[in-house]
Design an enzyme around this catalytic site. Structure first.
Site, PDB file in Angstrom:
ATOM      1  N   HIS A 106       0.857  -1.193   0.000  1.00 46.79           N
ATOM      2  CA  HIS A 106       0.000   0.000   0.000  1.00 46.79           C
ATOM      3  C   HIS A 106       0.891   1.239   0.000  1.00 46.79           C
ATOM      4  CE1 HIS A 106      -3.739   2.207   0.615  1.00 46.79           C
ATOM      5  NE2 HIS A 106      -3.069   3.004   1.432  1.00 46.79           N
ATOM      6  N   ASP A 142      -7.539  -2.014   4.259  1.00 49.95           N
ATOM      7  CA  ASP A 142      -6.173  -1.588   4.569  1.00 49.95           C
ATOM      8  C   ASP A 142      -5.952  -1.462   6.076  1.00 49.95           C
ATOM      9  OD1 ASP A 142      -5.861  -1.391   1.825  1.00 49.95           O
ATOM     10  OD2 ASP A 142      -6.357   0.745   1.797  1.00 49.95           O
ATOM     11  N   CYS A 707      39.111  13.103  -3.374  1.00 47.25           N
ATOM     12  CA  CYS A 707      40.133  13.989  -2.794  1.00 47.25           C
ATOM     13  C   CYS A 707      40.210  13.894  -1.285  1.00 47.25           C
ATOM     14  CB  CYS A 707      39.892  15.432  -3.234  1.00 47.25           C
ATOM     15  SG  CYS A 707      38.206  15.989  -2.981  1.00 47.25           S
TER      16      CYS A 707
END
Length: 902
Positions: A106, A142, A707
């Site tokens: 979801h 959900d 560097c």
């Protein structure tokens, strides 16, 4: 495990493929029926693999599961259902059937935004955090227990597409695979969802997407972007329905001057400007909309709203007519319900979806040998006739962005076609070098020649400096306001972002940069740098100073910060685009013009950058790019009397020479970021896991061509052996390979001469008695690959203890337990002072060490953590001056004092 995959879409297809790669048996795929004769990607992929595919239009009738559907499902014997993206309602008889149940993806951080259109609502509500949840399916909407969640930052101008493509799609695939792995291992949690903070919003539809104008600008912006591109936020104006896309709150430097667009209900009329349509909230703040869809479905630039149809229809040649008919056949295949594709046929009104846009663009690009065509072009020319006109203009090179003639080198690589300029860029034009001189640029992955690049001569430098000087003294650049300058830089950053994948691909080709790292760092930080300094343009300020008055009169003294003029920027080969951006962004923000000399071995992203400056509208002559040798081009820039500033990153030896030339020629301002031998001190009281992880990064990041790489690690005696053991274990896991492969950790060294230098460096270490624990040799394959290397028992007098390798070579020395001051003395016993680091849990020790280390940057319990807002530069023979942060601006400004008497 035996898995049934239930769902659809490209997302479902990717999850399916990854689960099979993990060794799971997919016993069946359940997807949606074919639409308009086109099968869903998930089903297509499974059919190729011989996996049973079921396409049901529904799973139940009158609230009851269909018995034949349930029977066919149960016959598969699935142990887990995986639902990556599923638009259908699946009955509980199916959800609860497997031994492990069912898991669902979801696209929100549950319990927030339950239900459909979750991504839309994340944006509409202005959430600062987004993400996804994987949960155990239950009979609610959900509401099941959570298995896994991952979150991300929601950017101010994110749309559904950008949030999905940047995070929810790629990380969601990984998350689904991780969730299944946890289930297989018996480690998957079941965390009940809290009800506090739970929200549920319905599916967004066109009829509900009308804009409410009685709210602040930010809320209107969130509504527009939350509905971009589906279903589309709309309003009524000019007696038609207008749908707005591509909204931004970034209106810095915009002046609401243009043609008024009355909008019923709006706080103020909109204003159509060259940048787009400016809209206003009820707080009187502005937002900018860049695209408008008219009621007839045609997408236009908002800036063109009041302009008539483009004048003049192109007459096609015979060859172009053949191309047009081929493209017509593409449309016919994509739009099977259309009996005949005519000039008036609208792509989207005929049933095409966003996935069809991608298909059309890719087919046309393949037909036209990699023509630069974007998805947006289809939206902007949605009828067949308009699309053909746009296509032909692009093929002829006379589209709106084609004012400058560019001779591209094109390559089909990394599943795309990259287009690379290869000539000098002087005064806004790509031109050959004097005498047509060129040099080869080499692909370090296999040693092949990418292309011939123009090689600048002294006369070319003089031409570029003259163009930059004229642009500074007489051109539009010096006349526009600071905010307008910032706006152009923001536009350049946006273009770099649009071309991010292409730029990263070129970095991989030309510099051997690992593509995934190039996306994030080489290119990603370059974009951030231009945006950061764009924001500084209108904040460069002087001051007023109280001085002794000239009695009986009075005085006013003020200072002005002014650009220095023409600047020369000389950049190295390890981060070709990023080093260019660090210096050029500050230089341009300050109002200067610039001549850039990229490294001779890595010129291609600098030249692509030059092309993007044209597209951004930066005036001609402001930016010039001269690939060439340092001894010729760099020397002439250092000597040139009209150049007022040199910014250089490179070796200390060359830096000293440049400094001398700058002094002798015209006492130029100069900033130098030079060599390093950065010490990293690891104390026994550190978090050892983190110290190993970051110690690896400190040395092997970007193949050691860094560097600030830790040139020497000092490890406290009591943890030394364990630290080395873990490091070697991790080194042996590193994948050395093609930088374009997504799982590569370590690509080729930048060029052959550097590879030879690394081999000699390691031989030096062995001869002096250091212990070569692993690596030290060229990898036996084509290209310039070098093994990640570890030396131990390195003593202070040794060559490798004092000199920088600039490669993937870890130098480890012991120090006695508790001998704090002695190890500090050894760490500082170098003429370099670029960076340093310390790992310890003792904050007092960390503060003491950071105070004593003689370096421009000290990392504490981290490494390589640079940021565009933090100044960067070295001490001692690592140079002086700063890149990044506010401090960098001062490198490209001069202070003028003005005193009045009255």
């Amino acid at each position: 495990m035996k898995i049934a995959v239930i769902g659809q879409s490209l997302f479902g297809q990717e999850v399916y493929c990854h689960l099979r790669k993990e060794g799971h048996e997919v016993v069946g795929v359940f997807t949606v029926p074919d639409k308009d004769g086109k099968a869903d990607p998930l089903g297509l992929e499974a059919e190729k693999d011989g996996v049973p595919v079921f396409k049901y239009s529904r799973w139940r009738a009158k609230g009851q599961a269909l018995p034949d559907v349930v029977a066919k499902y149960q016959a598969l014997g699935a142990e887990l259902n995986v639902l990556p993206f599923c638009s259908q309602f699946i009955p509980m008889e199916i959800i609860s059937a497997p031994r492990h149940g069912s898991i669902i993806y979801h696209p929100s951080l549950l319990p927030r935004h339950r239900g459909a259109s979750a991504i839309n609502w994340t944006l509409i509500h202005g959430d600062k955090k987004g993400g996804f949840s994987i949960f155990w399916a239950d009979d609610g909407l959900d509401t099941g227990d959570l298995l896994l969640q991952k979150e991300c930052e929601v950017l101010p101008d994110d749309t559904v597409s950008t949030l999905y493509n940047r995070f929810l799609f790629p990380e969601g695939i990984k998350g689904m695979v991780q969730a299944v792995r946890l289930i297989a291992e018996g480690k998957a949690p079941r965390l009940p969802q809290p009800e506090e903070g739970a929200t549920y919003e319905g599916i967004q539809k066109k009829e509900t997407a009308k804009i409410n104008w009685d709210q602040p600008a930010e809320a209107i912006h969130n509504w527009i972007r939350g509905n971009d591109k589906v279903p589309g936020a709309w309003t009524e104006a000019c007696e038609q329905k207008l749908t707005f896309f591509n909204s931004t709150l970034n209106t810095s430097g915009l002046v609401p001057e243009g043609d008024a667009l009355p909008i019923p209900g709006a706080h103020r009329p909109g204003v159509v400007t060259k940048a787009g349509l400016i809209l206003f909230g009820n707080d009187d703040k502005m937002l900018l909309v860049k695209n408008i869809q008219l009621e007839d479905g045609k997408m236009i630039l908002a800036s063109n709203f009041f302009k008539g149809a483009a004048s003049g229809v192109l007459e096609l040649t015979e060859a172009e007519l053949v191309t047009a008919e081929a493209v017509r056949s593409f449309w016919q295949r994509i739009l099977p319900k259309v009996l005949e594709v005519e000039d008036s046929t609208d792509f989207f009104k005929s049933g095409a979806a966003s996935v069809d846009v991608v298909r059309l663009v890719e087919e046309v690009k393949e037909l036209c040998d990699g023509l630069e065509l974007e998805n947006e072009d289809v939206y902007m020319a949605s009828t067949f006739g308009d699309f053909i006109q746009l296509l032909v203009r692009k093929l002829r090179g006379d589209d709106e962005e084609g004012e400058c003639s560019i001779d591209y080198v094109e390559m089909a690589v990394n599943k795309r076609t990259v287009r690379m300029p290869h000539q000098l860029f002087i005064g806004g034009e790509f031109v050959d070098a004097e005498g047509a001189k060129t040099s080869e640029t080499i692909n370090p992955t296999d040693g092949s020649v990418i292309c011939q690049v123009s090689l600048a001569q002294v006369t070319d430098v003089d031409k570029a400096v003259a163009a930059a000087k004229d642009a500074f003294e007489n051109g539009r650049w010096g006349k526009i306001g600071a905010r307008d300058r910032g706006r152009l830089m923001y536009r350049l950053a946006d273009l770099m972002e649009q071309h991010q994948e292409e730029l990263a691909t070129i970095e991989a080709l030309d510099a051997g940069a690992v593509y995934t790292l190039a996306l994030k760092t080489h290119v990603g930080m370059s974009i951030q740098t231009f945006r950061y300094f764009a924001g500084w343009c209108d904040k460069i300020q002087g001051s007023t100073i109280p001085i002794n008055q000239a009695r009986p009169n009075r005085n006013l003294t003020l200072t002005r910060k002014e650009p220095v003029g023409v600047c020369g920027i000389i950049i190295p080969w390890n981060y070709p685009l990023m080093m260019l951006s660090w210096k050029t962004a500050a230089c341009l923000a300050a109002g200067n013009t610039v001549v850039i000399k990229p490294a001779q071995v890595t010129p291609l992203t600098a030249l692509k950058f030059a092309e993007l400056t044209l597209k951004a509208g930066i005036p001609k002559g402001v930016v010039n790019v001269l690939p060439g040798s340092g001894s010729l081009v760099g020397q002439r820039l250092s000597d040139h009397p009209d150049v007022r500033k040199i910014g250089f990153t490179g070796s200390t030896e060359v830096g000293k020479h440049i400094m001398k030339s700058c002094a002798i020629s015209n006492v130029k301002k100069v900033s130098l970021e030079l060599g390093g031998k950065s010490p990293l001190i690891i104390f026994a009281d550190c978090d050892l896991n983190k110290a190993v992880q970051m110690g690896m990064s400190s040395v092997f990041f970007n193949k050691g061509e860094n560097c600030i790489a830790a040139g020497r690690l000092f490890v406290e005696d009591s943890i030394h052996d364990e630290f080395v053991r873990r490091v070697v274990e991790e080194v042996r896991k590193m994948k050395v390979g093609n930088p374009l492969d997504r799982d590569t950790d370590h690509g080729p060294q930048n060029h052959h001469a550097h590879l030879v230098k690394l081999m000699e460096y390691c031989q030096h270490g062995v001869k002096e008695g250091a212990t070569l624990v692993c690596g030290g040799n060229q990898v036996p394959r084509p290209g310039f690959f070098f093994e990640p290397t570890v030396f131990t028992d390195v003593e202070d007098h040794m060559f490798i203890a004092k000199e920088e390798s600039f490669g993937p070579v870890m130098i480890i020395s012991r120090f006695a337990d508790g001998d704090l001051d002695a190890v500090l003395s050894r760490a500082n016993a170098t003429e370099f002072g670029l960076a340093s680091g310390v790992f310890t849990r003792d904050v007092n020790k960390a503060l003491y060490v950071s105070d004593k280390l003689q370096a421009g940057t000290v990392f504490v319990n981290t490494y390589n953590k640079t940021d565009v807002a933090a100044p960067f530069g070295g001490f001692k023979q690592s140079g002086f001056g700063k890149d990044l942060g506010e401090a960098a601006l001062n490198e490209y400004l001069r202070v003028k004092t003005v005193t009045f008497e009255y």
